[in-house]
Design a protein around this motif. Structure first.
Motif, PDB file in Angstrom:
ATOM      1  N   HIS A 106       6.287   1.656 -16.170  1.00  0.00           N
ATOM      2  CA  HIS A 106       6.978   0.258 -15.427  1.00  0.00           C
ATOM      3  C   HIS A 106       6.991   0.384 -13.555  1.00  0.00           C
ATOM      4  O   HIS A 106       7.396  -0.846 -13.168  1.00  0.00           O
ATOM      5  CB  HIS A 106       8.262  -0.246 -16.035  1.00  0.00           C
ATOM      6  CG  HIS A 106       9.506   0.705 -15.992  1.00  0.00           C
ATOM      7  ND1 HIS A 106       9.515   1.695 -16.630  1.00  0.00           N
ATOM      8  CD2 HIS A 106      10.146  -0.185 -15.366  1.00  0.00           C
ATOM      9  CE1 HIS A 106      11.232   1.584 -16.336  1.00  0.00           C
ATOM     10  NE2 HIS A 106      11.321   0.640 -14.865  1.00  0.00           N
ATOM     11  N   VAL A 107       7.689   1.674 -13.546  1.00  0.00           N
ATOM     12  CA  VAL A 107       8.317   1.454 -11.976  1.00  0.00           C
ATOM     13  C   VAL A 107       6.939   1.136 -11.725  1.00  0.00           C
ATOM     14  O   VAL A 107       6.546   1.009 -10.529  1.00  0.00           O
ATOM     15  CB  VAL A 107       8.934   3.049 -11.794  1.00  0.00           C
ATOM     16  CG1 VAL A 107       9.261   3.388 -10.538  1.00  0.00           C
ATOM     17  CG2 VAL A 107      10.804   2.773 -13.040  1.00  0.00           C
ATOM     18  N   VAL A 108       6.345   2.435 -11.672  1.00  0.00           N
ATOM     19  CA  VAL A 108       4.791   2.633 -11.171  1.00  0.00           C
ATOM     20  C   VAL A 108       3.589   1.361 -11.020  1.00  0.00           C
ATOM     21  O   VAL A 108       3.488   0.810  -9.966  1.00  0.00           O
ATOM     22  CB  VAL A 108       4.150   3.694 -12.232  1.00  0.00           C
ATOM     23  CG1 VAL A 108       3.014   3.992 -11.229  1.00  0.00           C
ATOM     24  CG2 VAL A 108       4.503   4.691 -11.468  1.00  0.00           C
ATOM     25  N   THR A 109       3.594   0.535 -12.252  1.00  0.00           N
ATOM     26  CA  THR A 109       2.653  -0.368 -12.187  1.00  0.00           C
ATOM     27  C   THR A 109       3.842  -1.732 -11.318  1.00  0.00           C
ATOM     28  O   THR A 109       3.129  -2.523 -10.627  1.00  0.00           O
ATOM     29  CB  THR A 109       2.786  -1.360 -13.326  1.00  0.00           C
ATOM     30  OG1 THR A 109       3.758  -1.614 -14.078  1.00  0.00           O
ATOM     31  CG2 THR A 109       1.889  -0.072 -14.393  1.00  0.00           C
ATOM     32  N   SER A 110       4.597  -1.297 -11.462  1.00  0.00           N
ATOM     33  CA  SER A 110       6.002  -3.043 -10.472  1.00  0.00           C
ATOM     34  C   SER A 110       5.589  -1.855  -8.982  1.00  0.00           C
ATOM     35  O   SER A 110       5.445  -3.499  -8.517  1.00  0.00           O
ATOM     36  CB  SER A 110       7.051  -2.530 -10.872  1.00  0.00           C
ATOM     37  OG  SER A 110       7.765  -3.207 -12.041  1.00  0.00           O
ATOM     38  N   LEU A 111       5.602  -1.351  -8.688  1.00  0.00           N
ATOM     39  CA  LEU A 111       5.292  -0.831  -6.999  1.00  0.00           C
ATOM     40  C   LEU A 111       4.149  -0.991  -6.949  1.00  0.00           C
ATOM     41  O   LEU A 111       3.259  -1.460  -5.548  1.00  0.00           O
ATOM     42  CB  LEU A 111       5.426   1.205  -6.980  1.00  0.00           C
ATOM     43  CG  LEU A 111       5.504   1.261  -5.592  1.00  0.00           C
ATOM     44  CD1 LEU A 111       6.738   0.570  -4.482  1.00  0.00           C
ATOM     45  CD2 LEU A 111       5.963   2.382  -5.375  1.00  0.00           C
ATOM     46  N   ILE A 112       2.723  -0.251  -7.608  1.00  0.00           N
ATOM     47  CA  ILE A 112       1.528  -1.266  -7.776  1.00  0.00           C
ATOM     48  C   ILE A 112       1.029  -2.585  -7.289  1.00  0.00           C
ATOM     49  O   ILE A 112       1.141  -2.960  -6.433  1.00  0.00           O
ATOM     50  CB  ILE A 112       0.368  -0.797  -8.490  1.00  0.00           C
ATOM     51  CG1 ILE A 112       0.134   0.545  -8.469  1.00  0.00           C
ATOM     52  CG2 ILE A 112      -0.507  -0.982  -8.169  1.00  0.00           C
ATOM     53  CD1 ILE A 112      -0.360   1.820  -9.307  1.00  0.00           C
ATOM     54  N   SER A 113       1.596  -3.051  -8.012  1.00  0.00           N
ATOM     55  CA  SER A 113       1.355  -4.668  -8.069  1.00  0.00           C
ATOM     56  C   SER A 113       2.350  -5.472  -6.738  1.00  0.00           C
ATOM     57  O   SER A 113       2.269  -6.377  -6.129  1.00  0.00           O
ATOM     58  CB  SER A 113       2.717  -5.819  -9.075  1.00  0.00           C
ATOM     59  OG  SER A 113       1.810  -5.304  -9.826  1.00  0.00           O
ATOM     60  N   TRP A 114       3.536  -4.543  -6.041  1.00  0.00           N
ATOM     61  CA  TRP A 114       4.102  -5.299  -5.264  1.00  0.00           C
ATOM     62  C   TRP A 114       3.337  -5.224  -4.111  1.00  0.00           C
ATOM     63  O   TRP A 114       2.845  -6.176  -3.179  1.00  0.00           O
ATOM     64  CB  TRP A 114       5.446  -5.098  -5.074  1.00  0.00           C
ATOM     65  CG  TRP A 114       6.928  -5.396  -4.196  1.00  0.00           C
ATOM     66  CD1 TRP A 114       7.022  -5.834  -3.794  1.00  0.00           C
ATOM     67  CD2 TRP A 114       6.044  -4.587  -2.831  1.00  0.00           C
ATOM     68  NE1 TRP A 114       7.394  -6.079  -2.318  1.00  0.00           N
ATOM     69  CE2 TRP A 114       6.659  -5.180  -1.449  1.00  0.00           C
ATOM     70  CE3 TRP A 114       5.568  -3.546  -1.746  1.00  0.00           C
ATOM     71  CZ2 TRP A 114       6.951  -5.028  -0.240  1.00  0.00           C
ATOM     72  CZ3 TRP A 114       5.463  -3.248  -0.541  1.00  0.00           C
ATOM     73  CH2 TRP A 114       6.300  -3.479   0.467  1.00  0.00           C
ATOM     74  N   VAL A 115       2.894  -4.020  -4.042  1.00  0.00           N
ATOM     75  CA  VAL A 115       1.542  -3.596  -2.568  1.00  0.00           C
ATOM     76  C   VAL A 115       0.316  -5.021  -2.804  1.00  0.00           C
ATOM     77  O   VAL A 115       0.276  -5.626  -1.817  1.00  0.00           O
ATOM     78  CB  VAL A 115       1.191  -2.608  -3.113  1.00  0.00           C
ATOM     79  CG1 VAL A 115       0.156  -2.395  -1.730  1.00  0.00           C
ATOM     80  CG2 VAL A 115       2.396  -1.621  -2.487  1.00  0.00           C
ATOM     81  N   ALA A 116       0.442  -4.967  -3.605  1.00  0.00           N
ATOM     82  CA  ALA A 116      -1.398  -5.303  -4.696  1.00  0.00           C
ATOM     83  C   ALA A 116      -0.615  -7.358  -3.649  1.00  0.00           C
ATOM     84  O   ALA A 116      -1.160  -7.968  -2.991  1.00  0.00           O
ATOM     85  CB  ALA A 116      -1.589  -6.378  -5.569  1.00  0.00           C
ATOM     86  N   ASP A 117       0.628  -7.744  -4.329  1.00  0.00           N
ATOM     87  CA  ASP A 117       1.363  -8.789  -4.373  1.00  0.00           C
ATOM     88  C   ASP A 117       1.748  -9.725  -2.579  1.00  0.00           C
ATOM     89  O   ASP A 117       1.444 -10.755  -1.887  1.00  0.00           O
ATOM     90  CB  ASP A 117       2.424  -9.593  -4.663  1.00  0.00           C
ATOM     91  CG  ASP A 117       1.982  -9.729  -6.483  1.00  0.00           C
ATOM     92  OD1 ASP A 117       0.586  -9.413  -7.230  1.00  0.00           O
ATOM     93  OD2 ASP A 117       2.689  -9.729  -6.801  1.00  0.00           O
ATOM     94  N   HIS A 118       1.042  -8.456  -1.216  1.00  0.00           N
ATOM     95  CA  HIS A 118       2.625  -8.284  -0.140  1.00  0.00           C
ATOM     96  C   HIS A 118       0.825  -7.343   0.327  1.00  0.00           C
ATOM     97  O   HIS A 118       1.777  -7.723   2.153  1.00  0.00           O
ATOM     98  CB  HIS A 118       3.306  -7.227  -0.130  1.00  0.00           C
ATOM     99  CG  HIS A 118       4.840  -8.111  -1.036  1.00  0.00           C
ATOM    100  ND1 HIS A 118       5.028  -8.008  -1.726  1.00  0.00           N
ATOM    101  CD2 HIS A 118       5.280  -9.101  -0.091  1.00  0.00           C
ATOM    102  CE1 HIS A 118       5.837  -8.903  -2.756  1.00  0.00           C
ATOM    103  NE2 HIS A 118       6.363 -10.077  -1.632  1.00  0.00           N
TER     104      HIS A 118
END
Length: 133
Positions: A106-118
């Protein structure tokens, strides 16, 4: 309680404040391992279930065979990924997340999603910085 009764802490405040100084080298090593781009992508992809080597490589665009081999080997050494070889013809090997690896997902996917969103904002800042004197 005097200062002699407490271990020397790595920092006075922030995320390192509660970590004894002698543990910081190990903490940095683990953060380097799980925080590199290939490890995060392997962990994210394996959450869906076990994958064969070629399927894992196909799911991670841009990773070379050598980097995938090195990455899964390192994740295996840290107990985040398992490698299961089946005695079949042709041989079959599957990689899967361990419970420890799943706890990191969940930590990893949150970070990947954050990068994709920003990514657009980050690209704008990089472009602006590249043109600044």
């Amino acid at each position: 309680m005097g200062t002699a009764d407490r271990p020397e802490l790595a920092a006075g405040r922030g995320p390192c404040a509660g970590i004894p100084a002698e543990q910081m080298v190990f903490v940095r090593q683990v953060l380097d391992r799980v925080g590199d781009k290939w490890s995060m992508l392997v962990i994210a992809v394996l959450e869906a279930g076990p994958l064969r080597y070629t399927d894992l490589q196909r799911e991670i665009p841009g990773i070379s065979q050598r980097m995938l081999t090195v990455t899964v080997r390192q994740l295996q050494q840290d107990g985040l990924v398992t490698r299961t070889a089946y005695a079949e013809v042709p041989p079959r090997v599957e990689y899967a997340l361990t419970p420890l690896g799943r706890s990191l997902h969940h930590v990893v996917t949150s970070l990947i999603s954050w990068v994709a969103d920003h990514q657009d904002q980050i690209r704008e800042h990089r472009a602006h910085d590249a043109t600044a004197p």
